[in-house]
Every structure is written in C-alpha cells, then in structure tokens.
Design an enzyme around this catalytic site. Structure first.
Site, PDB file in Angstrom:
ATOM      1  N   GLU A 187       0.787  -1.241   0.000  1.00 49.57           N
ATOM      2  CA  GLU A 187       0.000   0.000   0.000  1.00 49.57           C
ATOM      3  C   GLU A 187       0.815   1.284   0.000  1.00 49.57           C
ATOM      4  O   GLU A 187       0.260   2.354   0.259  1.00 49.57           O
ATOM      5  CB  GLU A 187      -1.001  -0.005   1.168  1.00 49.57           C
ATOM      6  CG  GLU A 187      -2.034  -1.113   1.033  1.00 49.57           C
ATOM      7  CD  GLU A 187      -3.120  -1.105   2.105  1.00 49.57           C
ATOM      8  OE1 GLU A 187      -2.932  -0.448   3.131  1.00 49.57           O
ATOM      9  OE2 GLU A 187      -4.162  -1.778   1.898  1.00 49.57           O
ATOM     10  N   GLU A 204      -6.944  -7.798  -1.519  1.00 51.32           N
ATOM     11  CA  GLU A 204      -7.320  -7.566  -0.117  1.00 51.32           C
ATOM     12  C   GLU A 204      -8.749  -7.061  -0.053  1.00 51.32           C
ATOM     13  O   GLU A 204      -9.111  -6.140  -0.783  1.00 51.32           O
ATOM     14  CB  GLU A 204      -6.439  -6.478   0.518  1.00 51.32           C
ATOM     15  CG  GLU A 204      -5.189  -6.949   1.166  1.00 51.32           C
ATOM     16  CD  GLU A 204      -4.547  -5.843   2.011  1.00 51.32           C
ATOM     17  OE1 GLU A 204      -5.260  -4.997   2.564  1.00 51.32           O
ATOM     18  OE2 GLU A 204      -3.311  -5.845   2.085  1.00 51.32           O
TER      19      GLU A 204
HETATM   20  C1  BMA Z   1      -4.974  -3.549   4.735  1.00 52.15           C
HETATM   21  C2  BMA Z   1      -3.744  -4.302   5.169  1.00 52.15           C
HETATM   22  C3  BMA Z   1      -3.407  -4.081   6.581  1.00 52.15           C
HETATM   23  C4  BMA Z   1      -4.594  -3.929   7.455  1.00 52.15           C
HETATM   24  C5  BMA Z   1      -5.867  -4.216   6.732  1.00 52.15           C
HETATM   25  C6  BMA Z   1      -7.083  -3.970   7.546  1.00 52.15           C
HETATM   26  O1  BMA Z   1      -4.823  -2.495   3.972  1.00 52.15           O
HETATM   27  O2  BMA Z   1      -2.699  -4.084   4.296  1.00 52.15           O
HETATM   28  O3  BMA Z   1      -2.613  -2.933   6.659  1.00 52.15           O
HETATM   29  O4  BMA Z   1      -4.469  -4.699   8.564  1.00 52.15           O
HETATM   30  O5  BMA Z   1      -5.931  -3.406   5.634  1.00 52.15           O
HETATM   31  O6  BMA Z   1      -7.223  -2.622   7.882  1.00 52.15           O
END
Ligand code: BMA
Length: 882
Positions: free
Chosen positions: A460, A557
């Site tokens: 990120e 993610e």
């Molecule tokens: C994302 C991950 C972590 C985090 C998750 C939940 O962006 O890369 O940094 O734990 O979100 O917030």
C-alpha cells in the site's frame, strides 16, 4: 586432464595439506544468559528466542497476551538486553583458514562481541550476518550480543534524519503502539497494527553457529527451472555461491543427479578467490516426461529428488540433497477486448489460474513460538478451505524455510511482499545498504521454492503516496516520490531482476502494474479496476449488495472483522472482561470504531442479540459477528469469482480473490478466518464453500435472480442444476426445479439460470421474499458436484416464519473421526457447532439446515474422547440468540 588439474589444486594448498576436509560447524543454539540493561534481571534465555518468551518461560512475567499485558510489559522492549554465553570450540581453530560466526537472524539492533572484541553489528532483522572471527576465536570463548531497544533505535534514526520527516511518526492511538517503526528494518507490525499488539521483541530469532573451513565454503545453493519453448525442453539452473579462502582458484567437479529424470551431468568448475558464483545449466533429457508442479486443486506437486556433489579436491566434498520442481509462472498484463486497461492474471504452466486464498500475517508476536506444528495446522487449513494461494503480507516477516517447504508440498502459491507496509521509508545510504543486503539474501534464500509466484515491493505504499495519506504538502511531495522510486525500483527491483528472472515483480500492492510503470511507478489511482490489483474495504455499505464491490482485475485484499470464539478469548481474559463494551473488548480492538462497525453491518440484516444474561449476550454477539463476517466475505468473494469471464461496462475479468486476512497474531477481533491457535471461525468454513472448484453463485440484479456456474476444473463438464424454494416455516421444500444438461466450460464463470424473482415466487406455492429462501445445487456424474448454496430474498431480520428449532447432536466415533448426527425441528440458519478448546475442525459448519438430519464429521487435531466432545459441545443457530 581434469584429474591433473584437481591434483594441482590440492598440491597448491601446500601449508594446509593434512588439514581436515571441511567445513566444521558448531551450533550455538540452546542455553544462553540474558541480562537487562543494568544487570538487575539475569535469566536463562534460549536461542533461538526472544526476551519476552525467556521471561515467560522463567516465570518472571505472565502470559504477555493476557488482558492488558501488552501495556504492562512495555518496559521489556524499552530496555537494552544482552545475550551472552561461553562456549568451547570443539575443533582445533588453528587448523582452519577461516572461522565465521553466522547468524541467520538477529532481532534487530545489536553489537556482537567475542572475547570482548567487537566482531560486528546488526541493524536488520531480515538479513543474514556472517562475521569473520578467525583472529578472535580461542579454545574457550565468551560471546555477547548487546541489544539496543528497537524503540530507542527507531526514535534515534528518525531524529537524525534531519532533512525532512518520513511519516507516519506514530501509529494511531487506538493501536497503542510505538513510533518510528519505518526507521528500523524489523517486522513492521511488531510496533502494533490494526489487528495486533505492540511487542517490539529483542532476541536471536534464528539459528546461530560457528562455521570453520579451508579452501572454500558453499553459502547459497539455489535451483531455478525454466522451460525452453523452442526446444520443448526443461532445464534447471543451479546457482552456487562460495566463499573461496584459498589464494589460488579452486578447481572442482560438480555432478548433478536426478535419477527419476534419468539425468546425470558432470561439470568442471573453477572458483576464483573471494566470493565466487557458479551457474550450471542442467538440461533435462527430452526423452523423459517431466511432471510439473501444480497449485492445489490443479494437479500434483511433483518434486524430484536430486543430488548435487561438489568434489573440490583434497577430499573436500559437499553433497546437497534437494528437490527439483518444474513449473512456469507468468503474470499476464495484456489488452482485453471490450475493456480499457490491461488484464492481470497468473498463468501457471501455461494455464490461466484463478487465485483463491487469503493474506498471511505473522502467526505470533514471538516468532520462536511459531512451531512446525502450528505452520502445518494453518497451512493445511488453507488447502482444506479450497484455497490455492496466500499473500505473505509486507508488514510481517519473510517466513521461515519450513513455511515455504510446506507450501511447496501442499501447492499453495505465494505472493511474496517485501517487508514494507503502510508507510514511507528513508533512503539514506546506510538504510539502503541494509535493505540491499536483506533483499539479496531473501531472494537467494527463497527462490528455489516453486510456491513463490510473485515478488511484490511493498504493501500500500504506492496508494499512500497517490492518496496522500500523510498529508504531505504538494510542493514537498517530490522528494518522497524520488525516495519511493529509489527504494522499490532502483534498488529492490534491480536486485530482484539480477537474482531471479524466473518470476514477475510488481512494485506495490495495490498497483496498476504496467500502467503504474508507465506513470513513472506511481499511478494517480492505484485502485483502478482496469489495471493490476485492488484492495477494498467498506464497512458501512450493505455487504450483501454486490454493486458496492469493485469489478476489479484482481482482488488482493478485502475483508470484514469478527470476534474470535469465547473459548479463545477466555484464555486471556477474566470474568469482568466478558462483555462487548468492557475495557478489555475496547482494548483488544485496534481498528477505530471496529466494534461498532461490526454491529452496524450485522444490524443491516439481523436483529442484534438481546439476552439479559450478560455472558450469554457476549457469546451471542460474538456468534453474530462471525455470521456477519462470513456472509459478507461470501458475498464479496462470490462476486469476484463470478466476474472472471465477463466484461461489463469495461470492467471484469477478475482473476484473483485473496481476502484479508487468514490468521491471527493474538486473541482479538480482526479480519482473520482462523483464530490464534488455528481454530476455524465461521468464515473459514464458508471459504471452503465459496472457494470450491465447482460452485453455483446466486445473486439478484434488478429483481431477477441469476445463478452463475463457476468452474476451476480443467475440462468442460455437464451438470444438473437444482433450484429449490424453502419456506422458513417448514422442512418440506415448496418446489424444486431441476435443469439438466447445463454445460460449464473449464476455468470459467457463466450464467446458467435466470428468472425474475416475482415469477419464481408465484410459480412456487405463493412464497414471498420474507417467507421463503432459495437454495441451489450443482451435480454431475459420479463424485462431481458443488457445495449447496443459497440466496436470501430478504434480510433475515424481516424473515417470516423462522422458528426456534430444537437442535440436537449424537456423537459417535468412527476410526480417528467423530460423526455428529444433527437433528433439527425447523429450517435452521447458521447452525454452529463449537467444541470449545478441543483442537480440531468439522467438515462443515455455520450452514443452513433445511433437512431434518445431517451428519457432520469432526477431525480432531489431538486425541479426544466422545465424553469430552459431548461435554464441550455447544450448538447455536440464528434464532437461539433472540
Ligand atoms: C490492509 C492491510 C493491513 C490492514 C488491513 C485492515 O490495507 O494491508 O494494513 O491490517 O488493511 O485494515
């Protein structure tokens, strides 16, 4: 001729003749002394290990995970500890040309002394350190590793970086963490994260040993397969890196033998003095069939036993036994007809593969507790849930060798981040040199693993700059952009390309891939659905509504939080903690407003628990957060899977879904599907279904019910789709429609059923959206079938006719397994079997029960009896919490 050369090499060593062939290795694992900065605390400290676990083992502190102990024990990380011991050298040091002290991992900032002489310093947890101690080592030695607190070091480095600040300074207060973690090459989440505590450990966290050798010593040995299309032949590149201490070149013979592939080849080598790298190319005979390594669900993980023998003269022989794996990987970024942008998907052995899985975080704050058993348990649970991939996320650690060995064996593809996350990083000379050594070492250490399919620069950080997360004034931005490119492109990428051409590299996640490169490595919008991967979080919108999700190329993610089960929390809490709003519950929640977000999301579709018994209320709330999380991630994942073969309004062709996050670092609310210790949350059981190779997915668009067939199979198949309507109030199906001759193409998703909801409801015994639920099922010939699936026609808080079922179970033993025969008296949503602290998992859980009887199998992970199971079992379903 060769023999003559070899003999010459031996004779050439003159003074050393008669020395033992090497190397001699002496482990320094085991018992050390550990002392606090002022010497007031002295205890035994095991190596590998860290200060926290040493204190715990000696009974000097309580479980650091208990209640608020993360704050109580802050002092441990603020102190500067020293590890020391004496050791006898078990060999005659004068007989060796070179003696090294080798640390596979030091956490993190330390000065190393032997016999009061400083032999080296460390500042990077991810590096391997080898210090020349030839002139210092004696028969009896005193070794000291003097640590400096990681917190003090981070602060000091940040202070001395005067030209400009490198944000963020500190984590958000809700994380109760430490500051300046971006100034130290250490596990970034060890200063706290939004799912984890702050435990900035100190210790010798990996192997440490003395290595003595003459002539030369093998430091790295790696294998890289490649397929030469033009020749239709596999070859294997063997890279060996030696430290050559002889003043003259060392000539030797290398024999490579892979019996099962009828491959034996011998090479002569000449190693120049100093660091010598030799690369041998073994061509695999065309007449043998090479079985390739496949991801789980796509084929076997064949590996071939291989022996490499180095005969370096003077009886100096090194034998390496390894496994050779053959597979290719391509990251395909090319135009897609009808869609702007580029594709982003992986081709393994020439076959496009939909990536299904999750994100891996460190399994413990104290790495020395991550045992082989824990790794096996979690990784087995990964494939048991039909996952084929994990992303090793950039805020943790490059995992231990065994992690990747198991992934090789189980067929879990690894997206490997470099360890940088959610921050900007300095790029001064010392820092860069440390990073360069780290990256070189890690790529060399890991590149033989077929499981790794991608290197990725950071988590990120492209998004952090593009979205200006740290509110940097525009006129100051340039320096950060330059630093970004310097770190992830000019250094890390350059090293990766030099060390490993067999895998793709991307600079960040999320990224737009080639488009980011075009925009000079920093896209305006790294979340663009037309390029690369995306991360997506939205806790406020209704998660059952698929239109909120990005129709992305690759979802790397996405997630929702839930609370771990009561049995897991119980171990680290006391009676007064057992409510949703206790200080403990607030303390363990590291994501601002997280506890309320869960209730908000659950409240969109479910009535919230109301029990007047506080403990029951707490347990019911935990249950409901798990139901919510499982349902939300099901909806989102099914959306990504069904989007793989279509382009709608220029978007689609989604080829990956890795939800956030697989595992937990401690017992706390988080996005994980596996609790600390490995217990499956409801989400993990759901994952087993929504990642099934053959899956029917139902959703609504504009009042029309669609069912998609999703197939990860390698060949087309013919199936029957069965769609059933159930009244909530009755165990008898209202009506069933069977659609035969449904063809599902290999590796694709396509609509197989379409009907306006109103027509369906009318056709089927006057159901209403509130009174009925749709279930559907795909079945083919023989064993071929998908898991049952369902689609809710209304929120369950509006459902009409749902009854409180009488749910019961009888348990019987069947070999190593236990059968739970469940019986119910009504249609029962989200049936949950929980056996508390008994280690194991069910073959299914959290399901919608529309039949009166269902057999569920329990796989124990430890010996257990029927009586224990009966005693621990609790059965919960949705109506039980009202
Ligand atoms: C994302 C991950 C972590 C985090 C998750 C939940 O962006 O890369 O940094 O734990 O979100 O917030």
């Amino acid at each position: 001729m060769l023999l003559v050369l070899l003999l010459a090499a031996c004779w050439g060593r003159g003074v050393l003749s008669g020395n033992p062939p090497g190397p001699a290795v002496h482990s320094l694992r085991g018992r050390w002394w550990l002392g606090s900065g002022n010497g007031s605390v002295v205890l035994r400290g095991d190596v590998p290990g860290c200060v926290h676990t040493a204190l715990l083992r000696q009974g000097l502190i309580q479980d650091p995970y208990y209640r608020f102990n993360d704050l109580t024990y802050r002092w441990i990380s603020l102190d500067n500890w020293t590890y020391s011991r004496t050791f006898k050298t078990p060999f005659d040091v004068s007989k060796w040309q070179k003696v090294n002290l080798v640390f596979e991992g030091v956490d993190t900032v330390a000065q190393i002394l032997i016999n009061n002489v400083t032999v080296g310093r460390t500042d990077n947890m991810f590096n391997r350190y080898s210090f020349d101690i030839t002139s210092v080592i004696k028969e009896v030695n005193f070794i000291e590793v003097r640590f400096l607190s990681a917190i003090s070091y981070g602060a000091k480095q940040s202070r001395s970086h005067r030209a400009y600040s490198v944000p963020p300074q500190c984590p958000p207060p809700v994380q109760k963490g430490e500051c300046h973690v971006n100034f130290i090459r250490k596990e970034q989440c060890s200063f706290s994260w939004d799912w984890g505590p702050s435990f900035p450990t100190q210790g010798i966290w990996k192997d440490v040993r003395i290595e003595a050798y003459n002539l030369c010593h093998l430091i790295y040995f790696t294998l890289t397969p490649s397929y030469v299309k033009s020749a239709q032949q596999w070859s294997l590149e063997i890279e060996s890196v030696f430290d050559v201490v002889s003043s003259k070149p060392v000539v030797g013979l290398v024999t490579v033998n892979i019996p099962k592939l009828q491959t034996q080849q011998t090479y002569t080598t000449e190693l120049p003095p100093g660091e010598a790298r030799i690369v041998l190319l073994v061509n695999i005979s065309k007449s043998t069939t090479v079985q390739t390594w496949w991801p789980s669900g796509h084929g076997n993980q064949t590996g071939y036993d291989m022996t490499t023998t180095f005969n370096m003269g003077a009886g100096y022989k090194i034998e390496k036994f390894s496994k050779a794996y053959f597979r290719t990987v391509e990251l395909v970024e090319e135009p897609i007809p009808g869609s702007p942008g580029l594709s982003f998907y992986f081709r393994i052995n020439g076959l496009p593969i939909f990536i299904k899985g999750s994100n891996w975080i460190p399994a413990d704050s104290f790495q020395d507790r991550v045992s082989s058993d824990i790794l096996k348990l979690i990784l087995q649970s990964t494939v048991d849930a039909n996952m084929n991939a994990l992303r090793v996320w950039g805020g943790g650690v490059y995992e231990q060798d065994e992690f990747y060995d198991i992934c090789d064996e189980l067929g879990i593809m690894i997206w490997q981040d470099f360890m940088f996350a959610c921050a900007l990083y300095p790029t001064d000379q010392n820092y860069l040199e440390s990073v360069r050594a780290e990256v070189t070492h890690q790529v060399k250490r890991l590149k033989s693993h077929p499981c790794i399919i991608l290197w990725s620069g950071n988590n990120e950080n492209e998004a952090a700059i593009a979205g200006n997360w740290f509110s940097i004034p525009q006129d100051k931005m340039k320096v950060y952009i330059l630093d970004y490119v310097k770190l992830y492109v000019k250094n890390i990428q350059e090293i990766v390309i030099a060390e490993d051409k067999s895998r793709p590299y991307i600079t960040s996640s999320p990224t737009n891939g080639k488009e980011s490169v075009k925009e000079r490595w920093l896209s305006q919008n790294p979340y663009d659905t037309h390029y690369g991967d995306t991360h997506f979080y939205d806790y406020l919108s209704d998660c059952w509504n698929w239109t909120v999700y990005p129709k992305t190329r690759f979802a790397s993610e996405y997630g929702f939080q839930s609370w771990p089960s009561f049995s897991t929390l119980e171990k680290v809490s006391s009676t007064e903690d057992w409510s949703y709003t206790s200080n403990f519950s607030l303390h363990r929640q590291h994501h601002a407003a997280g506890n309320n977000q869960m209730l908000h999301q659950a409240g969109l579709h479910f009535k919230l628990p109301q029990n007047t018994d506080p403990l029951k209320l707490f347990k019911d709330t935990i249950y409901l957060t798990q139901v919510m999380q499982a349902q939300c991630i099901k909806a989102e994942t099914e959306f990504y899977r069904r989007s793989q073969s279509e382009i709608i309004n220029g978007e689609g062709h989604t080829m990956g879904s890795l939800y956030w996050q697989l595992n937990d670092i401690w017992q706390a609310p988080s996005w994980a599907s596996l609790e600390y210790g490995g217990k499956w949350k409801m989400l993990h059981y759901f994952a087993q279904h929504f990642f099934a190779p053959l899956l029917p997915v139902g959703y609504e668009d504009d009042g029309v019910l669609y069912i998609y067939g999703v197939s990860d199979l390698h060949s087309d198949c013919e199936l029957t789709l069965q769609v059933t309507l159930h009244r909530w109030s009755s165990m008898e199906p209202v009506c069933t429609l069977a659609k035969e001759g449904v063809t599902l193409k290999a590796g694709s998703a396509a609509p197989i059923y379409k009907e306006p909801i109103n027509d369906l409801l009318k056709r089927c015994g006057n159901c209403t959206r509130q009174s009925c639920v749709v279930t559907f099922y795909l079945m083919g010939k023989g064993e071929l079938h998908g898991p049952g699936n369902y689609h809710f026609l209304s929120s369950l808080k509006d459902a009409v006719g749902l009854e409180k079922a009488m749910l019961s179970a009888t348990i019987s033993q069947q070999g190593d397994l236990y059968a739970f025969v469940l019986q119910t008296t009504a249609v029962t949503p989200f049936v949950w079997l929980d056996v508390g602290n008994i280690q194991g998992r069910f073959n299914d859980n959290g399901f919608l029960m529309t039949e009166k009887r269902k057999v569920v199998v329990f796989y124990p992970w430890e010996p257990v009896s029927i009586e224990e199971l009966e005693k621990s079992l609790s059965l919960t379903s949705l109506m039980d919490i009202y």
